[in-house]
Every structure is written in C-alpha cells, then in structure tokens.
Design a protein around this motif. Structure first.
Motif, PDB file in Angstrom:
ATOM      1  N   THR A   1       0.863  -1.174   0.000  1.00 54.89           N
ATOM      2  CA  THR A   1       0.000   0.000   0.000  1.00 54.89           C
ATOM      3  C   THR A   1       0.899   1.224   0.000  1.00 54.89           C
ATOM      4  OG1 THR A   1      -1.764  -1.161   1.150  1.00 54.89           O
ATOM      5  CG2 THR A   1      -1.799   1.250   1.239  1.00 54.89           C
TER       6      THR A   1
ATOM      7  N   ALA B   1      -3.308  -3.873  -9.721  1.00 57.80           N
ATOM      8  CA  ALA B   1      -3.720  -2.672  -8.992  1.00 57.80           C
ATOM      9  C   ALA B   1      -5.220  -2.513  -9.220  1.00 57.80           C
ATOM     10  CB  ALA B   1      -2.974  -1.439  -9.475  1.00 57.80           C
TER      11      ALA B   1
ATOM     12  N   CYS C   1      -6.893   3.585  -9.799  1.00 66.20           N
ATOM     13  CA  CYS C   1      -5.524   4.037  -9.481  1.00 66.20           C
ATOM     14  C   CYS C   1      -5.065   5.099 -10.486  1.00 66.20           C
ATOM     15  CB  CYS C   1      -4.582   2.841  -9.512  1.00 66.20           C
ATOM     16  SG  CYS C   1      -2.940   3.177  -8.897  1.00 66.20           S
TER      17      CYS C   1
ATOM     18  N   ALA D   1       0.054   5.729  -8.982  1.00 69.14           N
ATOM     19  CA  ALA D   1       1.038   5.032  -8.152  1.00 69.14           C
ATOM     20  C   ALA D   1       1.776   4.044  -9.040  1.00 69.14           C
ATOM     21  CB  ALA D   1       0.352   4.300  -7.006  1.00 69.14           C
TER      22      ALA D   1
ATOM     23  N   ASP E   1      -3.876   0.404 -13.859  1.00 70.48           N
ATOM     24  CA  ASP E   1      -5.193   0.906 -13.480  1.00 70.48           C
ATOM     25  C   ASP E   1      -6.239  -0.173 -13.726  1.00 70.48           C
ATOM     26  OD1 ASP E   1      -7.240   2.524 -12.625  1.00 70.48           O
ATOM     27  OD2 ASP E   1      -7.459   3.557 -14.529  1.00 70.48           O
TER      28      ASP E   1
ATOM     29  N   SER F   1       4.080   7.386  -5.265  1.00 74.94           N
ATOM     30  CA  SER F   1       2.851   7.996  -5.788  1.00 74.94           C
ATOM     31  C   SER F   1       2.852   9.494  -5.485  1.00 74.94           C
ATOM     32  CB  SER F   1       1.627   7.325  -5.171  1.00 74.94           C
ATOM     33  OG  SER F   1       1.667   7.478  -3.765  1.00 74.94           O
TER      34      SER F   1
ATOM     35  N   ALA G   1      -0.515  11.382  -6.214  1.00 73.63           N
ATOM     36  CA  ALA G   1      -1.780  10.751  -5.821  1.00 73.63           C
ATOM     37  C   ALA G   1      -2.452  11.505  -4.678  1.00 73.63           C
ATOM     38  CB  ALA G   1      -1.532   9.305  -5.411  1.00 73.63           C
TER      39      ALA G   1
ATOM     40  N   HIS H   1      -2.844   3.866  -2.598  1.00 78.20           N
ATOM     41  CA  HIS H   1      -3.115   2.841  -3.612  1.00 78.20           C
ATOM     42  C   HIS H   1      -2.399   1.558  -3.234  1.00 78.20           C
ATOM     43  CE1 HIS H   1      -5.172   5.591  -6.280  1.00 78.20           C
ATOM     44  NE2 HIS H   1      -4.183   6.453  -6.119  1.00 78.20           N
TER      45      HIS H   1
ATOM     46  N   TYR I   1      -1.048  -2.273  -4.524  1.00 78.36           N
ATOM     47  CA  TYR I   1      -0.681  -3.220  -5.575  1.00 78.36           C
ATOM     48  C   TYR I   1      -0.545  -4.596  -4.936  1.00 78.36           C
ATOM     49  CZ  TYR I   1       0.507   0.072  -9.324  1.00 78.36           C
ATOM     50  OH  TYR I   1       0.456   1.008 -10.325  1.00 78.36           O
TER      51      TYR I   1
END
Length: 134
Positions: free
Chosen positions: A8, A37, A41, A45, A68, A93, A96, A100, A102
């Motif tokens: 995260t 992800a 997103c 990120a 995304d 990120s 952002a 986010h 992954y």
C-alpha cells in the motif's frame, strides 16, 4: 511455490523515499509474475520489483509499472540462486490524492524444472544420449 504480497503506497510518497515491502522467497527460478492494482488508481502510483537491490521488473531501468485495474501477467526465467532470497517491491505515488495498493504474485520453481538449468543439458551429454551411452 507461489509467493504473494501487497504494497500500500500512501498518497504523496516520493520516488526518493519509496514505500518498500520485502517478499522472502525460495531458491529457484521465477517463472511467472502477476502484478495487479485496483481500478481507480489512474496510474498515479507505480512500483518497481528488485532482486538483491537490482531492478528486475520492469526490465527497462528508467521505467516503472503503473497500472489501473488491468493486471500485468507474464512468464519469465529470472534466477534466484544466491542468498538473500528477498524480492523487494518499491512503490511511489507523488501526485496521488489517495493511497493505492498493488498485489504482486511470484511463482518460483526449482532450477531442475527447466532444461537450461539441468546438469545433463550440455551438448556432450545430449550427444551421449543420442548415441545410447549413459
């Protein structure tokens, strides 16, 4: 063996000070990779995957993986033959607004699974087998 972890990445995390997650893996060959992800997103990120402090994914060193919602799934033959057996995921990120996450999955098989890593894969041993010599 299948290894999986999540990273995260807090909003505003810079590339100079990335979020890092370590994934302890086994001796072997990375043969399959899945990176996901969640939708939304908007590629704000991004991550890089490293083995022993060397970037292995993406293979272009000046790039990163920004997704995304569409997972990146691929096969590979990346050896993990020397300790430490640690894969690092670094995420950033800077632009952002939200955190986010992954998810990274890595499949590792023993080297003997692949012909190029077998002890009997030399040209001489192949010739001996063709001639019926054991």
């Amino acid at each position: 063996m299948w290894y999986e972890t999540e990273i995260t990445i807090p909003a505003g995390t810079t590339e100079a000070n990335p979020t890092i997650v370590e994934l302890h893996v086994a001796y072997g060959i990375i043969h399959h990779v899945v990176i996901e992800a969640a939708p939304g997103c908007h590629r704000e990120a991004a991550i890089r995957v490293l083995l022993q402090e060397h970037q292995i994914y993406p293979t272009n060193l000046d790039m990163d993986i920004a997704l995304d919602g569409v997972p990146r799934i691929f096969d590979d033959r990346q050896p993990v033959l020397q300790p430490p057996f640690i894969v690092k995921i670094k995420g950033h990120s800077p632009d952002a607004i939200y955190d986010h996450t992954y998810r990274v999955g890595i499949g590792i098989l023993p080297p003997e699974t692949f012909p190029e890593y077998r002890a009997d894969s030399s040209i001489l041993s192949k010739l001996a087998r063709l001639l019926g010599v054991r």
